[in-house]
Design a protein around this motif. Structure first.
Motif, PDB file in Angstrom:
ATOM      1  N   ASN A  89      19.285  91.487   1.527  1.00  0.00           N
ATOM      2  CA  ASN A  89      19.997  92.205   2.116  1.00  0.00           C
ATOM      3  C   ASN A  89      21.468  92.216   1.311  1.00  0.00           C
ATOM      4  OD1 ASN A  89      17.926  93.059   3.720  1.00  0.00           O
ATOM      5  ND2 ASN A  89      18.616  91.842   5.401  1.00  0.00           N
ATOM      6  N   GLU A  90      21.882  90.857   1.164  1.00  0.00           N
ATOM      7  CA  GLU A  90      23.236  90.845   0.532  1.00  0.00           C
ATOM      8  C   GLU A  90      23.314  91.427  -0.972  1.00  0.00           C
ATOM      9  OE1 GLU A  90      24.174  86.663   0.641  1.00  0.00           O
ATOM     10  OE2 GLU A  90      24.414  86.539   2.599  1.00  0.00           O
ATOM     11  N   ASN A 111      13.443  83.710   5.935  1.00  0.00           N
ATOM     12  CA  ASN A 111      14.630  84.360   6.366  1.00  0.00           C
ATOM     13  C   ASN A 111      15.806  84.279   5.561  1.00  0.00           C
ATOM     14  OD1 ASN A 111      13.422  84.944   8.824  1.00  0.00           O
ATOM     15  ND2 ASN A 111      13.823  82.993   9.787  1.00  0.00           N
ATOM     16  N   GLU A 112      15.893  83.018   4.814  1.00  0.00           N
ATOM     17  CA  GLU A 112      17.199  83.090   3.727  1.00  0.00           C
ATOM     18  C   GLU A 112      16.791  83.929   2.655  1.00  0.00           C
ATOM     19  OE1 GLU A 112      17.426  79.317   2.585  1.00  0.00           O
ATOM     20  OE2 GLU A 112      18.118  78.153   4.466  1.00  0.00           O
ATOM     21  N   GLU A 161      15.350  86.822   2.676  1.00  0.00           N
ATOM     22  CA  GLU A 161      15.510  88.237   3.215  1.00  0.00           C
ATOM     23  C   GLU A 161      16.958  88.514   3.312  1.00  0.00           C
ATOM     24  OE1 GLU A 161      14.621  90.935   7.401  1.00  0.00           O
ATOM     25  OE2 GLU A 161      13.664  89.040   7.044  1.00  0.00           O
ATOM     26  N   GLU A 162      17.508  87.416   4.053  1.00  0.00           N
ATOM     27  CA  GLU A 162      19.327  87.700   3.923  1.00  0.00           C
ATOM     28  C   GLU A 162      19.809  87.650   2.547  1.00  0.00           C
ATOM     29  OE1 GLU A 162      21.014  84.230   5.968  1.00  0.00           O
ATOM     30  OE2 GLU A 162      19.656  84.664   7.831  1.00  0.00           O
ATOM     31  N   THR A 163      19.266  86.955   1.622  1.00  0.00           N
ATOM     32  CA  THR A 163      19.855  87.154   0.274  1.00  0.00           C
ATOM     33  C   THR A 163      19.511  88.570  -0.350  1.00  0.00           C
ATOM     34  OG1 THR A 163      19.444  84.690   0.012  1.00  0.00           O
ATOM     35  CG2 THR A 163      19.663  86.028  -2.129  1.00  0.00           C
ATOM     36  N   GLU A 177      21.336  93.767  -1.789  1.00  0.00           N
ATOM     37  CA  GLU A 177      21.076  95.315  -1.963  1.00  0.00           C
ATOM     38  C   GLU A 177      22.203  96.056  -1.352  1.00  0.00           C
ATOM     39  OE1 GLU A 177      18.600  98.456   0.576  1.00  0.00           O
ATOM     40  OE2 GLU A 177      18.426  96.451   1.342  1.00  0.00           O
ATOM     41  N   GLU A 236      11.826  79.749   7.702  1.00  0.00           N
ATOM     42  CA  GLU A 236      13.332  79.305   7.305  1.00  0.00           C
ATOM     43  C   GLU A 236      13.711  79.798   5.910  1.00  0.00           C
ATOM     44  OE1 GLU A 236      16.551  75.721   6.332  1.00  0.00           O
ATOM     45  OE2 GLU A 236      15.251  75.617   8.109  1.00  0.00           O
TER      46      GLU A 236
END
Length: 82
Positions: A48-49, A41-42, A44-46, A51, A38
């Motif tokens: 991406n945001e 994943n968080e 990676e999401e952060t 970037e 988890e």
């Protein structure tokens, strides 16, 4: 006879204790893995945001630089025209 019964009781208690500990250890390991997944994943999401935000900011900066450059060229041409 008393020693045999006590020995069997001891063995039974130890087997229950170790099985219980193994189950708890497996449960804890599964929970740790789920938490780690988890968190990954968080992150990676952060990432991406971030970037996307950096790219957007870079695009905006480039557009402003082009605008300033165009204005500077216009002023130079106006100065040469006069």
């Amino acid at each position: 006879m008393k020693k045999v019964v006590l020995s069997m009781a001891l063995v039974a208690m130890m087997s229950v204790s170790f099985v219980s500990c193994k189950e708890k250890a497996n449960e804890a390991e599964t929970e740790v893995e789920a938490t780690a997944d988890e968190a990954a994943n968080e992150m990676e999401e952060t990432a991406n945001e971030v970037e996307a935000e950096v790219e957007e900011t870079a695009d905006e900066a480039e557009a402003k630089m082009d605008s300033v450059s165009d204005e500077a060229h216009e002023e130079i041409h106006e100065d040469h025209a006069h």
